[in-house]
Every structure is written in structure tokens, then in C-alpha cells.
Scaffold this active site. Structure first.
Site, PDB file in Angstrom:
ATOM      1  N   ARG A 169      17.798  13.743 -20.711  1.00  0.00           N
ATOM      2  CA  ARG A 169      18.405  15.071 -20.599  1.00  0.00           C
ATOM      3  C   ARG A 169      17.379  16.191 -20.725  1.00  0.00           C
ATOM      4  O   ARG A 169      17.699  17.368 -20.534  1.00  0.00           O
ATOM      5  CB  ARG A 169      19.479  15.250 -21.681  1.00  0.00           C
ATOM      6  CG  ARG A 169      20.581  14.217 -21.622  1.00  0.00           C
ATOM      7  CD  ARG A 169      21.603  14.483 -22.688  1.00  0.00           C
ATOM      8  NE  ARG A 169      22.236  15.766 -22.507  1.00  0.00           N
ATOM      9  CZ  ARG A 169      23.252  16.028 -21.702  1.00  0.00           C
ATOM     10  NH1 ARG A 169      23.764  15.045 -20.993  1.00  0.00           N
ATOM     11  NH2 ARG A 169      23.759  17.229 -21.603  1.00  0.00           N
TER      12      ARG A 169
ATOM     13  N   LYS B  23      19.221  11.754   3.352  1.00  0.00           N
ATOM     14  CA  LYS B  23      19.761  10.848   2.320  1.00  0.00           C
ATOM     15  C   LYS B  23      19.884   9.441   2.888  1.00  0.00           C
ATOM     16  O   LYS B  23      19.528   8.457   2.258  1.00  0.00           O
ATOM     17  CB  LYS B  23      21.150  11.312   1.823  1.00  0.00           C
ATOM     18  CG  LYS B  23      21.192  12.578   0.986  1.00  0.00           C
ATOM     19  CD  LYS B  23      20.498  12.496  -0.346  1.00  0.00           C
ATOM     20  CE  LYS B  23      19.052  12.748  -0.277  1.00  0.00           C
ATOM     21  NZ  LYS B  23      18.373  13.868  -0.682  1.00  0.00           N
TER      22      LYS B  23
ATOM     23  N   ASN C 230      23.057  22.879 -26.554  1.00  0.00           N
ATOM     24  CA  ASN C 230      22.837  22.539 -25.147  1.00  0.00           C
ATOM     25  C   ASN C 230      23.798  23.385 -24.334  1.00  0.00           C
ATOM     26  O   ASN C 230      25.000  23.368 -24.599  1.00  0.00           O
ATOM     27  CB  ASN C 230      23.119  21.046 -24.943  1.00  0.00           C
ATOM     28  CG  ASN C 230      23.305  20.673 -23.484  1.00  0.00           C
ATOM     29  OD1 ASN C 230      24.136  19.842 -23.156  1.00  0.00           O
ATOM     30  ND2 ASN C 230      22.555  21.276 -22.607  1.00  0.00           N
ATOM     31  N   GLY C 231      23.277  24.139 -23.380  1.00  0.00           N
ATOM     32  CA  GLY C 231      24.150  24.978 -22.566  1.00  0.00           C
ATOM     33  C   GLY C 231      23.490  26.309 -22.313  1.00  0.00           C
ATOM     34  O   GLY C 231      22.293  26.490 -22.540  1.00  0.00           O
TER      35      GLY C 231
ATOM     36  N   GLU D 296      16.413   7.884   3.383  1.00  0.00           N
ATOM     37  CA  GLU D 296      15.761   7.550   2.116  1.00  0.00           C
ATOM     38  C   GLU D 296      16.370   6.300   1.488  1.00  0.00           C
ATOM     39  O   GLU D 296      15.667   5.467   0.935  1.00  0.00           O
ATOM     40  CB  GLU D 296      15.936   8.694   1.114  1.00  0.00           C
ATOM     41  CG  GLU D 296      15.065   9.896   1.369  1.00  0.00           C
ATOM     42  CD  GLU D 296      15.348  11.039   0.389  1.00  0.00           C
ATOM     43  OE1 GLU D 296      14.391  11.624  -0.106  1.00  0.00           O
ATOM     44  OE2 GLU D 296      16.520  11.356   0.144  1.00  0.00           O
TER      45      GLU D 296
ATOM     46  N   HIS E 253      18.458  18.367  25.391  1.00  0.00           N
ATOM     47  CA  HIS E 253      17.024  18.541  25.663  1.00  0.00           C
ATOM     48  C   HIS E 253      16.220  17.294  25.293  1.00  0.00           C
ATOM     49  O   HIS E 253      15.024  17.373  25.051  1.00  0.00           O
ATOM     50  CB  HIS E 253      16.507  19.775  24.917  1.00  0.00           C
ATOM     51  CG  HIS E 253      17.237  21.020  25.320  1.00  0.00           C
ATOM     52  ND1 HIS E 253      17.116  21.582  26.566  1.00  0.00           N
ATOM     53  CD2 HIS E 253      18.156  21.772  24.661  1.00  0.00           C
ATOM     54  CE1 HIS E 253      17.899  22.639  26.652  1.00  0.00           C
ATOM     55  NE2 HIS E 253      18.550  22.774  25.512  1.00  0.00           N
TER      56      HIS E 253
ATOM     57  N   TRP F 194      15.215  20.968 -22.652  1.00  0.00           N
ATOM     58  CA  TRP F 194      14.852  21.180 -21.242  1.00  0.00           C
ATOM     59  C   TRP F 194      14.999  22.678 -21.050  1.00  0.00           C
ATOM     60  O   TRP F 194      16.100  23.192 -20.946  1.00  0.00           O
ATOM     61  CB  TRP F 194      15.815  20.406 -20.354  1.00  0.00           C
ATOM     62  CG  TRP F 194      15.554  20.528 -18.893  1.00  0.00           C
ATOM     63  CD1 TRP F 194      16.167  21.365 -17.996  1.00  0.00           C
ATOM     64  CD2 TRP F 194      14.636  19.750 -18.117  1.00  0.00           C
ATOM     65  NE1 TRP F 194      15.680  21.161 -16.744  1.00  0.00           N
ATOM     66  CE2 TRP F 194      14.738  20.178 -16.776  1.00  0.00           C
ATOM     67  CE3 TRP F 194      13.727  18.736 -18.430  1.00  0.00           C
ATOM     68  CZ2 TRP F 194      13.974  19.636 -15.760  1.00  0.00           C
ATOM     69  CZ3 TRP F 194      12.978  18.196 -17.402  1.00  0.00           C
ATOM     70  CH2 TRP F 194      13.103  18.636 -16.078  1.00  0.00           C
TER      71      TRP F 194
ATOM     72  N   LYS G 279       9.727  10.480  -6.859  1.00  0.00           N
ATOM     73  CA  LYS G 279      10.541  11.647  -7.208  1.00  0.00           C
ATOM     74  C   LYS G 279       9.740  12.923  -7.020  1.00  0.00           C
ATOM     75  O   LYS G 279      10.253  13.939  -6.572  1.00  0.00           O
ATOM     76  CB  LYS G 279      10.998  11.505  -8.669  1.00  0.00           C
ATOM     77  CG  LYS G 279      11.942  12.583  -9.138  1.00  0.00           C
ATOM     78  CD  LYS G 279      13.332  12.372  -8.573  1.00  0.00           C
ATOM     79  CE  LYS G 279      14.241  13.553  -8.755  1.00  0.00           C
ATOM     80  NZ  LYS G 279      15.290  13.598  -7.731  1.00  0.00           N
TER      81      LYS G 279
ATOM     82  N   CYS H 261      19.934  19.790 -22.212  1.00  0.00           N
ATOM     83  CA  CYS H 261      19.168  19.352 -23.378  1.00  0.00           C
ATOM     84  C   CYS H 261      19.969  18.212 -24.008  1.00  0.00           C
ATOM     85  O   CYS H 261      21.100  17.964 -23.632  1.00  0.00           O
ATOM     86  CB  CYS H 261      19.058  20.458 -24.417  1.00  0.00           C
ATOM     87  SG  CYS H 261      18.319  21.962 -23.795  1.00  0.00           S
TER      88      CYS H 261
ATOM     89  N   GLU I 117      20.016  17.263   5.904  1.00  0.00           N
ATOM     90  CA  GLU I 117      19.980  16.701   4.550  1.00  0.00           C
ATOM     91  C   GLU I 117      20.792  15.400   4.484  1.00  0.00           C
ATOM     92  O   GLU I 117      20.383  14.438   3.825  1.00  0.00           O
ATOM     93  CB  GLU I 117      20.479  17.740   3.532  1.00  0.00           C
ATOM     94  CG  GLU I 117      20.658  17.236   2.115  1.00  0.00           C
ATOM     95  CD  GLU I 117      19.388  16.671   1.463  1.00  0.00           C
ATOM     96  OE1 GLU I 117      18.291  16.806   2.021  1.00  0.00           O
ATOM     97  OE2 GLU I 117      19.520  16.061   0.383  1.00  0.00           O
TER      98      GLU I 117
END
Ligand code: G6P
Length: 607
Positions: free
Chosen positions: A28, A483, A101-102, A486, A502, A75, A602, A2, A479
Site C-alpha cells: 500500500r 492491454k 490513510n486517505g 501485454e 488506408h 505513500w 512495471k 497508505c 489502450e
């Protein structure tokens, strides 16, 4: 994640400044907003769900009177994005306003204790306990500052908090533990905020509050204390020469780099999940007959890694399925005994939601892991867990991937415990290692953050890359390759190393870089053979392996050495980090913008 902001001005109304500060912290979080200001001895709190400008407009927040105040952009982590859960939160008497925040880990215990003492709670947040704890301490006839300090000592978890009260109308008390908080001083007043950009328009004299520190702000400056013993600290602010744009990225040239460096802290947040939600999700998984992990893109690769975790730790077969294929592949066989665990950072991916809808229609149980508590996925799932990574701005997922893995590994570990398929000692040991992963990722970033740039330099002109791993490391390789694809648009392959012969080995020729992900452990088995296969065809071998692995080092052209002792089953979390860095540096060296890869979004909310 947040955003919090507060200011004590020498003169003038603080509300427009809070608005401006929160706008700069909108990255945030942005599901609810609230202000608290003090004027003529009266504390006023106004808040609602919605984006900053909308709530400011609808409630007239800009017009609030008073030159001392705080504001919050949320958030959601605990409690849905509703007006009652928006900050600031207050005590029973409405004397204090608290923004936070936390994540307060022990808030359930604290809340129970406070309820027993007769406190009334209005929200479902962890934050509200702070307001009631302060109220409780104020009964002891201590000043507000002392009451805040005492209340903070009960808290376990992460926090950046700011507190105002009409009892001390020209003061803000704030503190931090593991969530960011900066102070600013200027000729016009004093400021606190989650991040520098919110303060920078008013002053460049900034002080970063450290963990365990508390500050009392008035219009002329601040005094610092240690939370644990209340002793006074002397530290002067520093002058920073960032532009606002640089400050938004905390001095990093790109959001993606900033987000990669946030991973130690986002992983720590992912370790602070509420046990009851973990319990709930594991109960559903335990009850199911056919289990599926459903996701797209990076989230799908987290699911592949998780399928190894569930199998190895809990002896549970759970199929990872690409969400756009799910209905075709398994849709007809779903039933009341099926459980679909949908994993989606945004919670809005069209294909994942389609899979979820289909599963619901067939009476399957849908559960979710997401970074977005107010998303469509949350509304459709029987239960979900928030991974608590905060918004991710770079299009390529980084910190949200490692946090998804952290959440999924906790689920697997919990099931391992309840099912008792592996020894308690083994689970205890793994759990201890799991809690070390954020520190390990920090070490990896420190050691390789920049040096991978030099490594990449050698390979910048290559027009084909291959990423290989075995076992759970094949997910890491996938992954890593995603990256690279992308960010750099360089054609590349990734598949389990054993599959080379193969077919895919036919593309290998002199000088093709092959990145091997080979942590010590089960997934290292047979990897030497795979490396030799590639070497024999002239490939350049880049190995991500454990420090001191002489065998791999001796047959590799370049080695990215990783800390020792990382268990294979948790290895994707730290081992993907050098691969993220590799893709990032390659993009930068090719003069491409890593934050905005071409053709990608996104969140993909269309079929
Ligand atoms: C898009 C994004 C990826 C993401 C994928 C799934 O392709 O660019 O970074 O992994 O969607 O998104 P989700 O929000 O469902 O995890």
C-alpha cells in the site's frame, strides 16, 4: 494509499507485531514508516522516511516497549516523503498519536482555523490537523474517545484513522470513511488494519468497518459507534477462511483483477486533488505557447485522450508525444514559452525523464502528473499533481490509467472555466457528470466483471484482434488493444476507425474479431459506416456502446452495453474498463498470468 495497523495486546510487546503487520501492508506504500507505542503512561513516537525494514532497523522500532501501539507505512500524497511528514502525527502537547490513510479535503481551512487558535504544526500533511482537532476537543474536558468522535465530524474527505494516547494507555480509537479499515479479535488481543493480511496471522475473526463507523479497541475486543451521532452499533466479526496469499489479493485471484475493481475508489481519490495544485498546473498551461503531453505506454494513451479533452473543453492545442520520440521530434523547437506536461505513473520512466531533462535544458516549463510523489519526475518538475491511486502491482496499468484520465480531465475542465471558451452551464453539467464517473465504473464492473469471461470464451482461439474507435474513443481503443497485447501476446491492431481504408483493412478476413468503442456522442459519428466496412469482409463485431443503441446493436455480433448519458469527452474512463476485463479474461482462459506478462516491466528505467 497508505497502510495502517494497530493492536492492543493482553500481554507482550506490540512493536514486533506492528512491524509484521506493516510488512504485509507494504504493497500500500513504502516511502516512510512510523510507530507509536505506550508504556508506563508514556507515549513514544518514532518515525522516518525509508522502507519498513530499513527504518525498523535504523531506529530500533522492534524494541519499542508497550503492549498498545499503532504503525503506519506511507505513500505520500500531501507533503514530501520526509521524516516530519511520516506518521504518526501528534498535537502541540504530544498527547495523541494519529495515523491516517486517505485525503482530508478541507484540511487547509481546518489548518488555518487551528493556526489562528495558536496550534503549532510540524508537517505539511493533511493528517496533522486531526491530531490538533482532537487536542482542541480534549480542552473541553471530554474523554479521548469523545474528543476523537467530535474531531472526526469536522473532516471532509476519505480516512481510515487510528489514535492512541497515554491518557488511555490500553485503548485504540479508530474510524473509517471511504478508506478501508478492518478489525480483528483474538485470544491474544484486538487489531485494526487497512487490510486483512496484516491481521490474518493472529486471527481470522474479522470485522469490516463501514463508512461512518468508529470503533474503540481494548484488549478484549471492540465497541462500535456511528461517527455522526455517537450511537452504539452491534455487529459481530465474521470468520474468514482465506490464506494469507488470498488475503493479499483480497480474495481476487490476481492483483490486476483487484486493481480493476479498485477503480471506483481510486477514481474517487483522483477527484480529491488539492485545488491549489490544479490551479498551479493550469496557470502554467495557460501561459505557455507550445504545449506538449509527454509519456510512454499506457500513460501515452491517457495523453492522447487528454489532447481531445483540452481541445474540446479549453480550445487548447496540446500535442501528445511518445517520450522516446520527443527530443527528436520537438526538441529543437522547444523554448522558454514551451510547456511540457509529463505523465508517468512511476515518475521514473527513462525516456520520459530524458524528455523532461531536455525540456529543462531548453528553458521550457516542465510540469507533471504522477502516482509516485517521491519520484525523479517530481524532483525535476516545476509543479506536479499526484494522482493518488496507491501502488499498482499488476504490470499492466489499469487503475492508474483511469486516474490519470480523471486528473487530466480536471485540468482540462479547469482551463475551460478560466478561458471561458465553453459556457459555464456546460462546464457545470460536465463537472457533475465527472463526479458520477466512479459510480458508473462501479456499475460497469458489477455488470460485466464476470460476464465478459463468457464473451471471451467465444473468441479465445482467435489469432488477430482489431480495436477501433473514432475521436477520443480511438485512445480508448489503443489502450484496450495494449492491454490485450501485454497480457495475451495475440497480435492486434488499433487505430482511428477512419484510417481502415488506408491500409489496415487488408488484414481483415472471415471471423477476425473487431472491437468497436462507440459511446454516444461525437465519436460515434460515422462509426456505423466503419462497422459495415468490417462486416462486409466477414469480421465479427464486438461493440462497446451505450445501452439501447439499437442501430449499433443490430449490426454487432456481440454488445457490451454501457450506462447511458456518459459524455463523450469523459467516455474513455468507463469505456476502457470492459476492455481491461476482456484482456484479463482472455489471458486467464489462455492460462497466462495477467500479473506478470512476459518481457515487460512495471517501470522501464533504461533506454
Ligand atoms: C511500462 C509499463 C506500462 C507503463 C509504461 C509507462 O511499459 O509496463 O504499464 O504504461 O511503462 O510507465 P509510466 O510509469 O511512465 O507511466
Amino acid at each position: 494509499m497508505c497502510g495502517i495497523f494497530g493492536s492492543v495486546l493482553k500481554e507482550g510487546r506490540v512493536a514486533p507485531i506492528i512491524h509484521d503487520g506493516l510488512k504485509r501492508l507494504e504493497y500500500r506504500g513504502y516511502d516512510s514508516v512510523g510507530f507509536a507505542t505506550i508504556d508506563s503512561g508514556v507515549l513514544q513516537i518514532l518515525k522516518d522516511k525509508g522502507r519498513i525494514d530499513d527504518v525498523v532497523e535504523s531506529l530500533g522500532l522492534d524494541k519499542m516497549p508497550g503492549s498498545t501501539g499503532v504503525g503506519h507505512t506511507r505513500w505520500a500524497t500531501h507533503g514530501a516523503p520526509e521524516m516530519i511528514n511520516a506518521h504518526p502525527h501528534s498535537d502541540c502537547e504530544g498527547r495523541v498519536a494519529v495515523i491516517h490513510n486517505g485525503v482530508i479535503e478541507n484540511f487547509m481551512e481546518l489548518k488555518e482555523e487551528l493556526l489562528n487558535r495558536g496550534h503549532n504544526f510540524t508537517s505539511r500533511t493533511d493528517t496533522e490537523v486531526i491530531a490538533h482537532l482532537i487536542e482542541e476537543e480534549m480542552k473541553g474536558d471530554v474523554g479521548l474517545g469523545e474528543a476523537v468522535l467530535k474531531a472526526l465530524r469536522f473532516l471532509e474527505g476519505s480516512y481510515a484513522v487510528a489514535v492512541v494516547s497515554a491518557t488511555e494507555p490500553d485503548k485504540i480509537y479508530c474510524a473509517r470513511n471511504e478508506s478501508p479499515l478492518v478489525l480483528g479479535v483474538s485470544d491474544t488481543g484486538t487489531f485494526c488494519a487497512s487490510d486483512v493480511p496484516a491481521i490474518l496471522p493472529y486471527t481470522n475473526k474479522i470485522l469490516y468497518l463501514r463508512n461512518g463507523e468508529f470503533a474503540e479497541l481494548d484488549k478484549d475486543g471492540f465497541t462500535l459507534k456511528l461517527i455522526n451521532d455517537g450511537s452504539t452499533l452491534i455487529r459481530a466479526p465474521m470468520e474468514i477462511d482465506w490464506t494469507i496469499e488470498m488475503a493479499e489479493k483480497q480474495g481476487y485471484p490476481y492483483f490486476m483483477l483487484k486493481e480493476m475493481y479498485e477503480q471506483p475508489s481510486s477514481l474517487r481519490n483522483a477527484l480529491r486533488l488539492q485545488q491549489r495544485y490544479l490551479d498551479l498546473l493550469t496557470t502554467f498551461l495557460d501561459r505557455g505557447e507550445d504545449l506538449f503531453l509527454v509519456a510512454a505506454g499506457t500513460s501515452y494513451y491517457a495523453c492522447i485522450a487528454a489532447s481531445y479533452m483540452f481541445s474540446k473543453l479549453a480550445r487548447l492545442t496540446i500535442y501528445p508525444v511518445i517520450s522516446s520520440e520527443f527530443v527528436e521530434q520537438y526538441g529543437s523547437s522547444l523554448g522558454v514559452d514551451s510547456v511540457v506536461l509529463a505523465v508517468s505513473q512511476s515518475g521514473e520512466t527513462y525516456d520520459t525523464l530524458q524528455a523532461v531533462e531536455h525540456a529543462r535544458m531548453r528553458a521550457a516549463t516542465v510540469i507533471g502528473v504522477t502516482n509516485t510523489v517521491f519520484s525523479s519526475l517530481c524532483r525535476r518538475a516545476r509543479a506536479y499533481i499526484s494522482q493518488q491511486s496507491g501502488p499498482e502491482i499488476g504490470v499492466a496499468a489499469t487503475k492508474t490509467f483511469t486516474s490519470q484520465l480523471m486528473v487530466l480531465s480536471q485540468l482540462a475542465m479547469k482551463l475551460a472555466r478560466t478561458k471561458g471558451k465553453i459556457s459555464q452551464d456546460e462546464v457545470d453539467e460536465l463537472e457533475e457528470k465527472m463526479f458520477q464517473i466512479p459510480d458508473i465504473v462501479e456499475q460497469v464492473l458489477e455488470r460485466h466483471g464476470e460476464s465478459i469471461g463468457d464473451l471471451v470464451n467465444k473468441y479465445v482461439d482467435k489469432n488477430l484482434y482489431i480495436f477501433l474507435g473514432r475521436g477520443i474513443s480511438s485512445a480508448t481503443a489503443l489502450e484496450g488493444r495494449l492491454k490485450l497485447l501485454e497480457l495475451t501476446y495475440v497480435p492486434s491492431l488499433a487505430y482511428p476507425a477512419g484510417e481502415s481504408k488506408h491500409g489496415p483493412i487488408s488484414v481483415v478476413e472471415e471471423g477476425v474479431p473487431v472491437v468497436f468503442v462507440c459511446p454516444r456522442g461525437e465519436s460515434r459519428k460515422d462509426i456505423v459506416g466503419s462497422i459495415m466496412e468490417m462486416k462486409a469482409r466477414g469480421a465479427k463485431i464486438i461493440s462497446v456502446c451505450e445501452e439501447g443503441d439499437k442501430e449499433i446493436t443490430s449490426i454487432s455480433d456481440d454488445v457490451i452495453a454501457m450506462p447511458m448519458g456518459i459524455p463523450d469527452v469523459l467516455s474513455p474512463i468507463p469505456y476502457v474498463v470492459p476492455l481491461q476485463l476482456f484482456a484479463y479474461h482472455l489471458a486467464v482462459q489462455k492460462s497466462l498470468d495477467p500479473d506478470k506478462p512476459r518481457n515487460l516491466a512495471k517501470s522501464v528505467t533504461v533506454p
